[in-house]
Design a protein around this motif. Structure first.
Motif, PDB file in Angstrom:
ATOM      1  N   PHE A 165      -2.006   1.025  -5.214  1.00 36.73           N
ATOM      2  CA  PHE A 165      -1.540   2.373  -4.682  1.00 36.73           C
ATOM      3  C   PHE A 165      -0.548   3.169  -5.660  1.00 36.73           C
ATOM      4  CE2 PHE A 165      -2.448  -0.306  -1.340  1.00 36.73           C
ATOM      5  CZ  PHE A 165      -3.459   0.094  -0.586  1.00 36.73           C
ATOM      6  N   GLN A 168       2.899   1.733  -5.918  1.00 32.69           N
ATOM      7  CA  GLN A 168       3.729   1.504  -4.837  1.00 32.69           C
ATOM      8  C   GLN A 168       3.736   0.369  -4.053  1.00 32.69           C
ATOM      9  OE1 GLN A 168       3.637   5.705  -2.411  1.00 32.69           O
ATOM     10  NE2 GLN A 168       1.764   5.546  -3.112  1.00 32.69           N
ATOM     11  N   TYR A 205       4.692  -2.456   5.786  1.00 33.32           N
ATOM     12  CA  TYR A 205       4.765  -0.949   5.170  1.00 33.32           C
ATOM     13  C   TYR A 205       3.783  -0.319   5.851  1.00 33.32           C
ATOM     14  CZ  TYR A 205       1.905  -4.103   2.109  1.00 33.32           C
ATOM     15  OH  TYR A 205       1.357  -5.137   1.348  1.00 33.32           O
ATOM     16  N   VAL A 207       1.382   3.530   5.202  1.00 32.36           N
ATOM     17  CA  VAL A 207       0.912   4.381   4.126  1.00 32.36           C
ATOM     18  C   VAL A 207       0.201   5.417   4.689  1.00 32.36           C
ATOM     19  CG1 VAL A 207      -0.606   4.168   2.011  1.00 32.36           C
ATOM     20  CG2 VAL A 207       0.132   1.985   2.804  1.00 32.36           C
ATOM     21  N   LYS A 212       0.221   7.965   0.171  1.00 32.36           N
ATOM     22  CA  LYS A 212       1.746   7.823  -0.061  1.00 32.36           C
ATOM     23  C   LYS A 212       2.356   6.765   1.003  1.00 32.36           C
ATOM     24  CE  LYS A 212       5.998  10.681  -0.355  1.00 32.36           C
ATOM     25  NZ  LYS A 212       6.573  12.034   0.137  1.00 32.36           N
ATOM     26  N   PHE A 213       3.271   5.885   0.151  1.00 37.78           N
ATOM     27  CA  PHE A 213       4.032   5.148   1.090  1.00 37.78           C
ATOM     28  C   PHE A 213       5.167   5.593   1.796  1.00 37.78           C
ATOM     29  CE2 PHE A 213       1.343   1.981  -0.640  1.00 37.78           C
ATOM     30  CZ  PHE A 213       1.693   0.653  -0.259  1.00 37.78           C
TER      31      PHE A 213
END
Length: 502
Positions: A165, A168, A205, A207, A212-213
């Motif tokens: 990613f 990221q 996490y 996303v 985009k995280f």
């Protein structure tokens, strides 16, 4: 990348081991290619337009570990394209580091399942990418929970490379079961053993749909154990821990990654889905048992978490016994669709029988729902079911099974509200794999659509796709014949054509 073969390795094997998991229906197929205009008996409705992606472990070379488990094979992705009443098939291996280096060396280099200390060479990323395949942000992600995903082209199945990613990705691992918010397209993920083999670290996490995280939370689990699947509600994340535990010293001595621990509770981690800190996680405890795959989760009117999943009293992964070598006989295993209700605000972390209720009494697994209702209250759940009374010819199947015990001979649909179960029985010489749900085009009603599943036919030693209409569940709308045999796979997903072309 050069490959050096240590001289201490056994000679290169010219055939697969004479073990059940490499014989019969489980004989590795090693097929790449495509077939157009598959034979169809019945009718594929014109409103179905999309692709069913699934992955199977399919070792391209015989292993040098003689009793290698069947799911340690290379990830081979199948794509079944359904459009205008026709079906086609395409299949390609994920070009992982393992796959490409072994192809260069023309032999197996990977050792035991998730034990790098038994490998012939050192890998940077030793994953087989063989557990699940999902579509996200224009790419296919081939997943196995020991490493980052591999990205693939949804049309050609060409491997694009390791997916970080754009740098990221915070952890060394990535779940094989990410969840998706049906309203926003957000992908909710985690990795366990996130700092490496034998570490208790869990990295959570979120996303955004554009890759985009949004946030990262690092947690420490109470024990280094398997978290194969998890669940998400509107406001919470639930981590069910299987009491298969990892010990780094055992790995260094050439042992198995996992060992059943009858002394370890069934831990359930609960974390706020958004804005959480590491200190916010709560690890609830339930007496030792085996949680399997998740169906769905949501919050009820009182704010309690309702989590539906498969639960067995015994060690379903019987090939990884306890420290004394004890494991249940496979024919004694029984997993049931179970509801766990948890008050996330409770002062007590102890879960009891009062928190648990069985939704469906049958021996079931691989639960799927209408994904448009993920994270929300829902009514319909679909699954694999084993009912010996249906008339399966076990005598004909078992010699070709490829080890273990016959798993699931039918597909089930539970209406949670009415408690009624419908059953589709594909035939006396058939076993089913995991289904996927396809919404009916134009309908917003939960469960209005189709169920599609790959089916093993042990009489013809070939594979079939069975398509059911949920309005007439007990018979096939169409049976799509494949001119080849596909090994038992793990997971897959339906992707509508409109999603691929976005």
């Amino acid at each position: 990348m050069a490959t050096t073969i240590p001289t201490t390795l056994p000679p290169v094997a010219s055939h697969y081991p004479d073990r059940p998991q490499f014989q019969g229906f489980m004989k590795p197929g090693r097929v790449e290619g495509e077939v157009q205009n598959l034979e169809v008996y019945g009718k594929i409705p014109d409103d179905i337009d999309g692709t069913f992606y699934r992955v199977m472990p399919d070792p391209q070379f015989p292993p040098f570990i003689q009793d290698d488990p069947w799911f340690n094979g290379d990830g081979n992705i199948s794509a079944f394209r359904l459009k205008s009443g026709r079906a086609s098939f395409k299949q390609r291996y994920v070009r992982t580091e393992k796959f490409t280096r072994e192809r260069e060396a023309q032999r197996a280099l990977l050792g035991k399942y998730r034990n790098k200390y038994t490998d012939a060479v050192e890998f940077k990323v030793r994953t087989t990418a063989n557990t699940n395949v999902v579509h996200f942000d224009g790419k296919l992600l081939a997943l196995k929970e020991d490493a980052p995903p591999y990205a693939m082209d949804p049309d050609t199945l060409e491997t694009l490379g390791l997916e970080t990613f754009d740098g990221q990705l915070p952890s060394l691992t990535f779940t094989a079961h990410p969840k998706f918010d049906p309203a926003t397209g957000e992908m909710i993920c985690f990795g366990y053993e996130a700092k490496g083999d034998g570490t208790p670290d869990v990295c959570y996490y979120r996303v955004a749909a554009d890759g985009k995280f949004l946030e990262t939370v690092w947690l420490v689990a109470p024990v280094v154990a398997m978290i194969h699947d998890f669940a998400v509600t509107e406001n919470w994340v639930v981590f069910p821990m299987i009491p298969q535990v990892c010990d780094l010293e055992r790995l260094k001595q050439g042992g198995e990654h996992w060992q059943w621990s009858p002394e370890t509770p069934f831990y359930v981690g609960v974390l706020p889905r958004m804005g959480a800190k590491a200190s916010d996680v709560r690890w609830f405890r339930h007496p030792n048992c085996f949680p399997s795959h998740s169906a769905n989760a949501y919050e009820d009117a009182t704010g309690n978490i309702v989590f539906d999943f498969g639960l067995s009293e015994k060690n379903v992964f019987f090939w990884w016994p306890d420290a004394q070598g004890n494991s249940p006989r496979p024919e004694t295993l029984h997993s049931q669709l179970t509801r766990l209700t948890v008050d996330p605000r409770s002062e007590s972390l102890e879960l009891t029988a009062a928190n648990v209720s069985v939704l469906q009494m049958g021996n079931s697994e691989f639960y799927r729902v209408d994904d448009r209702f993920a994270t929300k209250p829902y009514r319909h759940v679909y699954f694999d079911l084993m009912d010996p009374a249906l008339g399966t010819d076990f005598g004909a199947i078992v010699p070709q099974l490829g080890g273990g015990y016959p798993l699931y001979n039918s597909l089930g649909h539970l209406d949670i509200e009415t408690k009624h179960t419908e059953v589709y029985f594909p035939g006396r010489t058939h076993m089913v794999q995991e289904p996927v749900f396809i919404p009916r085009r134009g309908s917003t009603v939960e469960g209005d659509g189709y169920l599609l599943a790959l089916v093993n036919n042990y009489a013809t030693m070939s594979s079939e796709l069975h398509l059911l209409d949920t309005k007439d569940f007990t018979k096939a709308q169409a049976v799509i014949m494949l001119p080849l045999r596909l090994r038992h796979g793990l997971h897959g997903n339906w992707v509508d054509a409109a999603e691929i072309t976005k």
